[in-house]
Design a protein around this motif. Structure first.
Motif, PDB file in Angstrom:
ATOM      1  N   GLN A   1       0.866  -1.190   0.000  1.00  0.00           N
ATOM      2  CA  GLN A   1       0.000   0.000   0.000  1.00  0.00           C
ATOM      3  C   GLN A   1       0.892   1.226   0.000  1.00  0.00           C
ATOM      4  OE1 GLN A   1      -1.222  -1.633   3.572  1.00  0.00           O
ATOM      5  NE2 GLN A   1      -3.345  -2.046   3.007  1.00  0.00           N
ATOM      6  N   ARG A   2       1.087   1.801  -1.171  1.00  0.00           N
ATOM      7  CA  ARG A   2       2.049   2.900  -1.276  1.00  0.00           C
ATOM      8  C   ARG A   2       1.409   4.236  -0.916  1.00  0.00           C
ATOM      9  NH1 ARG A   2       6.729   0.775  -3.291  1.00  0.00           N
ATOM     10  NH2 ARG A   2       6.409  -1.135  -4.499  1.00  0.00           N
ATOM     11  N   GLY A   3       2.169   5.035  -0.193  1.00  0.00           N
ATOM     12  CA  GLY A   3       1.686   6.365   0.168  1.00  0.00           C
ATOM     13  C   GLY A   3       1.445   6.529   1.657  1.00  0.00           C
ATOM     14  N   ALA A   4       1.631   5.471   2.425  1.00  0.00           N
ATOM     15  CA  ALA A   4       1.494   5.518   3.888  1.00  0.00           C
ATOM     16  C   ALA A   4       0.031   5.513   4.326  1.00  0.00           C
ATOM     17  CB  ALA A   4       2.220   6.708   4.490  1.00  0.00           C
ATOM     18  N   LEU A   5      -0.480   4.311   4.484  1.00  0.00           N
ATOM     19  CA  LEU A   5      -1.874   4.134   4.918  1.00  0.00           C
ATOM     20  C   LEU A   5      -2.002   4.436   6.409  1.00  0.00           C
ATOM     21  CD1 LEU A   5      -4.793   3.056   4.729  1.00  0.00           C
ATOM     22  CD2 LEU A   5      -3.858   0.759   4.885  1.00  0.00           C
ATOM     23  N   ASP A   6      -3.022   5.185   6.757  1.00  0.00           N
ATOM     24  CA  ASP A   6      -3.263   5.537   8.154  1.00  0.00           C
ATOM     25  C   ASP A   6      -3.845   4.339   8.904  1.00  0.00           C
ATOM     26  OD1 ASP A   6      -3.511   7.108  10.453  1.00  0.00           O
ATOM     27  OD2 ASP A   6      -5.618   7.482   9.990  1.00  0.00           O
ATOM     28  N   GLY A   7      -2.968   3.645   9.634  1.00  0.00           N
ATOM     29  CA  GLY A   7      -3.409   2.460  10.362  1.00  0.00           C
ATOM     30  C   GLY A   7      -4.446   2.777  11.426  1.00  0.00           C
ATOM     31  N   LEU A   8      -4.403   4.011  11.946  1.00  0.00           N
ATOM     32  CA  LEU A   8      -5.326   4.377  13.028  1.00  0.00           C
ATOM     33  C   LEU A   8      -6.751   4.581  12.512  1.00  0.00           C
ATOM     34  CD1 LEU A   8      -3.041   6.856  14.978  1.00  0.00           C
ATOM     35  CD2 LEU A   8      -3.607   4.493  15.591  1.00  0.00           C
ATOM     36  N   SER A   9      -6.907   4.732  11.195  1.00  0.00           N
ATOM     37  CA  SER A   9      -8.254   4.801  10.640  1.00  0.00           C
ATOM     38  C   SER A   9      -8.723   3.429  10.168  1.00  0.00           C
ATOM     39  CB  SER A   9      -8.304   5.761   9.441  1.00  0.00           C
ATOM     40  OG  SER A   9      -8.056   7.071   9.846  1.00  0.00           O
ATOM     41  N   TRP A  10      -7.776   2.588   9.750  1.00  0.00           N
ATOM     42  CA  TRP A  10      -8.158   1.277   9.242  1.00  0.00           C
ATOM     43  C   TRP A  10      -8.566   0.364  10.399  1.00  0.00           C
ATOM     44  CZ3 TRP A  10      -4.585  -2.715   6.336  1.00  0.00           C
ATOM     45  CH2 TRP A  10      -5.414  -3.650   5.674  1.00  0.00           C
ATOM     46  N   VAL A  11      -7.654   0.266  11.377  1.00  0.00           N
ATOM     47  CA  VAL A  11      -7.953  -0.520  12.572  1.00  0.00           C
ATOM     48  C   VAL A  11      -7.933   0.470  13.741  1.00  0.00           C
ATOM     49  CG1 VAL A  11      -7.237  -2.432  14.029  1.00  0.00           C
ATOM     50  CG2 VAL A  11      -6.971  -2.595  11.543  1.00  0.00           C
ATOM     51  N   VAL A  12      -9.111   0.871  14.129  1.00  0.00           N
ATOM     52  CA  VAL A  12      -9.312   2.060  14.970  1.00  0.00           C
ATOM     53  C   VAL A  12      -9.164   1.727  16.459  1.00  0.00           C
ATOM     54  CG1 VAL A  12     -10.968   3.879  15.559  1.00  0.00           C
ATOM     55  CG2 VAL A  12     -10.955   2.898  13.243  1.00  0.00           C
ATOM     56  N   PRO A  13      -8.265   2.423  17.177  1.00  0.00           N
ATOM     57  CA  PRO A  13      -8.124   2.182  18.623  1.00  0.00           C
ATOM     58  C   PRO A  13      -9.204   2.939  19.397  1.00  0.00           C
ATOM     59  CG  PRO A  13      -6.519   3.807  17.922  1.00  0.00           C
ATOM     60  CD  PRO A  13      -7.308   3.431  16.697  1.00  0.00           C
ATOM     61  N   HIS A  14     -10.437   2.490  19.235  1.00  0.00           N
ATOM     62  CA  HIS A  14     -11.528   3.288  19.797  1.00  0.00           C
ATOM     63  C   HIS A  14     -11.542   3.240  21.318  1.00  0.00           C
ATOM     64  CE1 HIS A  14     -14.048  -0.166  20.844  1.00  0.00           C
ATOM     65  NE2 HIS A  14     -13.716  -0.689  19.686  1.00  0.00           N
ATOM     66  N   GLY A  15     -10.728   2.371  21.914  1.00  0.00           N
ATOM     67  CA  GLY A  15     -10.640   2.342  23.368  1.00  0.00           C
ATOM     68  C   GLY A  15      -9.728   3.423  23.931  1.00  0.00           C
ATOM     69  N   ASP A  16      -9.039   4.164  23.066  1.00  0.00           N
ATOM     70  CA  ASP A  16      -8.097   5.175  23.540  1.00  0.00           C
ATOM     71  C   ASP A  16      -8.693   6.568  23.427  1.00  0.00           C
ATOM     72  OD1 ASP A  16      -5.214   4.038  24.055  1.00  0.00           O
ATOM     73  OD2 ASP A  16      -6.030   2.902  22.365  1.00  0.00           O
ATOM     74  N   ASP A  17      -8.865   7.216  24.572  1.00  0.00           N
ATOM     75  CA  ASP A  17      -9.385   8.586  24.538  1.00  0.00           C
ATOM     76  C   ASP A  17      -8.446   9.514  23.781  1.00  0.00           C
ATOM     77  OD1 ASP A  17     -11.507   7.751  25.988  1.00  0.00           O
ATOM     78  OD2 ASP A  17     -10.690   8.392  27.936  1.00  0.00           O
ATOM     79  N   ALA A  18      -7.135   9.235  23.889  1.00  0.00           N
ATOM     80  CA  ALA A  18      -6.149  10.108  23.244  1.00  0.00           C
ATOM     81  C   ALA A  18      -6.368  10.154  21.733  1.00  0.00           C
ATOM     82  CB  ALA A  18      -4.740   9.611  23.561  1.00  0.00           C
ATOM     83  N   TYR A  19      -6.893   9.060  21.172  1.00  0.00           N
ATOM     84  CA  TYR A  19      -7.174   9.025  19.737  1.00  0.00           C
ATOM     85  C   TYR A  19      -8.209  10.081  19.386  1.00  0.00           C
ATOM     86  CZ  TYR A  19      -9.213   7.137  15.373  1.00  0.00           C
ATOM     87  OH  TYR A  19      -9.713   6.971  14.109  1.00  0.00           O
ATOM     88  N   TYR A  20      -9.242  10.181  20.216  1.00  0.00           N
ATOM     89  CA  TYR A  20     -10.313  11.136  19.920  1.00  0.00           C
ATOM     90  C   TYR A  20      -9.900  12.571  20.213  1.00  0.00           C
ATOM     91  CZ  TYR A  20     -13.085   7.097  18.939  1.00  0.00           C
ATOM     92  OH  TYR A  20     -13.532   5.942  18.357  1.00  0.00           O
TER      93      TYR A  20
END
Lengths: 239, 422
Positions: free
Chosen positions: B42-61
């Motif tokens: 996957q060229r171009g740097a896929l955002d892993g945090l959007s693909w597999v979302v760490p929804h348990g982390d408040d810091a993400y939000y």
């Protein structure tokens, strides 16, 4: 080693530049000279240039503090350069351009030709940073790229490439008689280096079989086919 | 996250003694052909945090007030919950969810190359050369894997010549292919590999193609230049083999619909090659459009939809054969944890890899997750890399291909013993 203090990289320079020059001089590295000499020898002589040539060019580079015009002068005057014809394989761009020029084609800038280059492995303006398009044949000579070259050669000879056209009658019209009689003339005309005996024999045999199965109606079928085979031959892939 | 939690998470995620892949039975040493490995870069740097979302982390939000994918249940564009409670799948990846729940697909999170570069080129170079950035090499690590594995492969392949298996230097079989116009760096090297965008590209076309093709074959058989001669022989062998694929050209299995996209077309062709049984052991292709500096949500919605449909169609299309295949996706790096000022994210560090197929112990997000608090981030801004991409590949090559020693493939790399116990 003495050097002309008013010159650097072959140019006259200001005192600021001289200070920079002195700094660079202090860090001048023989491997830089060898690196650049190798690149140039690879570009103009052979993928694996003779070590003696590289050493000489590196020497010139160092002695002139990077004056490339002197390095080029030495390179082009060298016996190695004189003997370098057909030592290298054309890059896809070189192959396509040389074929277009060989048949005197006109080109209107249509995109399909860029697509052809991409299929051969050298997409226009998309050299991989920072090293650029590679200079050695191993980067270009592979099965997929070769098939793309052969297809390009055949389409060009048939005038079936979008945006590309050449005058078949003026290039091929005077080639009459048996293929064996005019094949060498055509080869000379499209700048193919001298044909090897096996290539020549193969093309003549193919054209003879073709002629038997269906007699040419417009008289240029065999000539066009010969042209496609010549442009696709191993000989035409050489620089 | 406390260290206790972390250990608990490791157990939960199945890292450690479990390993990621069940051991493969088709071992190279027995002379059996290697099972197919399919790699999508996957060229171009896929955002892993959007693909597999760490929804348990408040810091993400808090880091992504406008861009974060909502936690499960929070609206129509919320992420799909994955068992375990910490991660969710981007809703556009819905087609992959069933495979995950069946245990046929898993993710590795906070994964990447150790090089601290944020240049696409440099990072892809590090990834594809398999060097970790420690040295520069011209060849790609998957090409070296072909050669290393070839040392164990005694038997010729189904449609190949006997001489090619031992050296890997002939293109007489379709052992390794790249379904894209150029051979990618990851597959470059001494072992032969073919690149083509479409099956139909690999054939001499035009009027009297058969006759003319034969002539080219003869001309090149007599060519003085070794490189030209061997490539040509590879080309004509491949043409013959692909002719078989083209004539059999299975249409997709009932109910399987590939998206009408570049990736869809490429995955379909890989499926056709595998189904035609012409000896393909390694297929590489790539997808693009992941460099989401602006309009990230719109771009990812499109890109992840396309990707999920293409990969799902591919695995469904293979049918029982999917059991034999290992499918891996990898990107050069991830993206910043925080959103930028233009509705996107910038070049970051850790991202996600996906591993799917029959031998995969899926249904888990394998990770050493330490959360997204500022002090655990790489350079205080990016998802840190806790698992080296090479660990994943070393594991895949070992388990899927039976490659015992990866030191030639991944020079200077010692696979993480904690991960290698599988």
């Amino acid at each position: 080693m003495q050097m002309d203090h008013a010159r650097f990289w072959g140019r006259r320079c200001s005192s600021t530049a001289e200070r920079w020059r002195d700094r660079l001089k202090a860090s001048w590295c023989p491997s830089t000279a060898r690196f650049i000499a190798t690149k140039l020898a690879q570009k103009f002589v052979s993928d694996e240039p003779p070590q003696s040539l590289v050493e000489r060019l590196a020497g010139t580079f160092s002695a002139s503090y990077g004056d490339l015009s002197r390095v080029y002068a030495d390179l082009f005057a060298s016996p190695e350069f004189a003997a370098s014809a057909e030592q290298k394989t054309k890059t896809p761009l070189e192959f396509v351009l040389s074929a277009l020029r060989a048949v005197g084609a006109s080109y209107d800038g249509s995109k399909p030709l860029a697509k052809v280059l991409e299929q051969m492995g050298q997409p226009l303006y998309q050299a991989e940073a920072p090293t650029g398009y590679r200079e050695v044949a191993s980067a270009w000579v592979n099965a997929g790229g070769l098939v793309a070259r052969l297809n390009f050669a055949l389409s060009l000879a048939e005038n079936s490439l979008e945006g590309v056209h050449f005058e078949q009658a003026s290039l091929l019209g005077d080639l009459e008689g048996a293929p064996a009689d005019w094949l060498d003339r055509l080869a000379m005309r499209v700048l193919v280096p001298p044909l090897s005996e096996s290539t020549r024999r193969t093309i003549v045999a193919t054209l003879a079989r073709e002629a038997e199965t269906k007699p040419p109606d417009d008289g240029l079928v065999l000539q066009r086919q010969a042209l496609g085979l010549l442009l696709g031959s191993p000989e035409f892939q050489r620089q | 996250m406390s260290s206790f939690d972390r250990r608990a998470w490791l157990r939960l995620a199945g890292i450690g003694a479990l390993g990621w892949l069940a051991p493969s039975l088709a071992r190279a040493e027995t002379g059996v052909r290697r099972k197919p490995l399919v790699v999508v870069v996957q060229r171009g740097a896929l955002d892993g945090l959007s693909w597999v979302v760490p929804h348990g982390d408040d810091a993400y939000y808090s880091a992504r007030p406008q861009l974060a994918v909502p936690a499960p249940g929070r609206g129509a564009d919320a992420c799909l919950p994955l068992p375990g409670g910490r991660f969710g799948l981007h809703p556009a990846s819905q087609p992959l969810l069933a495979l995950y729940l069946e245990g046929r697909l898993g993710f590795v999170h906070a994964v990447g190359t150790p090089a601290a570069t944020r240049s696409h080129f440099d990072a892809q170079d590090v990834l594809e050369s398999g060097t970790g950035g420690a040295s520069s090499r011209d060849d790609g690590f998957l090409n070296r894997a072909l050669r290393s594995a070839a040392l164990h492969t005694a038997a010729p392949q189904a449609a190949g010549t006997a001489s090619s298996a031992a050296t890997g230097s002939s293109a007489a079989t379709l052992g390794a292919v790249a379904i894209q116009s150029r051979l990618p760096r990851i597959l470059r090297g001494d072992a032969s590999a073919l690149a083509f965008e479409k099956l139909t590209d690999m054939r001499v076309r035009g009027p009297a193609a058969k006759l003319v093709g034969k002539t080219f074959e003869e001309m090149y058989a007599g060519a003085v230049d070794e490189a030209l001669r061997s490539s040509a022989s590879g080309a004509f062998d491949a043409d013959a083999l692909l002719g078989r694929v083209r004539t059999r050209a299975p249409s997709p299995r009932d109910g399987v619909v590939y998206p009408k996209s570049t990736l869809g077309r490429r995955m379909r062709q890989i499926a056709q090659l595998l189904q035609a049984d012409v000896g393909v052991e390694l297929a590489v292709t790539e997808s693009g459009g992941w460099d989401t500096h602006v309009d990230q949500n719109g771009r990812l919605q499109r890109g992840l939809t396309d990707q999920a449909q293409a990969l799902r169609a591919f695995l469904d299309d293979l049918g029982p054969l999917a059991q034999e295949v290992c499918l891996v996706t990898v990107t050069e790096f991830g993206r910043t944890v925080a959103q930028n000022g233009s509705g996107g994210t910038d070049h970051g560090h850790g991202s996600v890899m996906m591993v799917a197929g029959g031998g995969v112990r899926g249904g888990a997000v394998h990770s050493r997750w330490d959360g997204l608090e500022r002090d655990v981030l790489f350079e205080q801004r990016d998802l840190p890399i806790t698992i080296d991409q090479r660990d994943v590949f070393a594991h895949v090559l070992r388990q899927h291909w039976g490659l015992g020693d990866t030191s030639l493939v991944l020079p200077g790399f010692a696979a993480d013993p904690l991960l290698a116990l599988g």
